[in-house]
Motif scaffolding. Sequence first.
Motif: not given
Length: 118
Positions: A19-40
């Motif tokens: 529902a957030l995606d349909r309302a334009g309130e969500l950004t999808r990140v499809t590129l690889p992102v490190s859980a340890k530092l990049e995500l934070a």
Amino acid sequence: MNQRDSHPVFDRLGDFIDALDRAGELTRVTLPVSAKLELAAISDRVMKQPGGGRAVLFEHVLLDDGTRSRYPVAINLFGSMRRPAANPSPVTETPASTPPPDRTPTPKVRKRAPRPRG
């Protein structure tokens, strides 16, 4: 999704994210992102944006050992006044002449009995 008191009620978190995606309130990140530092770091920047920032879904999270996580990571789903938890549809702005309601919790104060003078 169920309807209760004219607000949608979601049975699954995935339904709310859709529902957030349909309302334009969500950004999808499809590129690889490190859980340890990049995500934070990305999450910190998003949440500090005016209005609370957008909700973000990291679809390709890399673990410490370099393998891909089986699970996506969603952040900031409830971080904006535009996204009330029960209704992610766009909210109209309140006119400037009407102050917003005070949502500050009232502190509970116990009154002490007056001290005897003497």
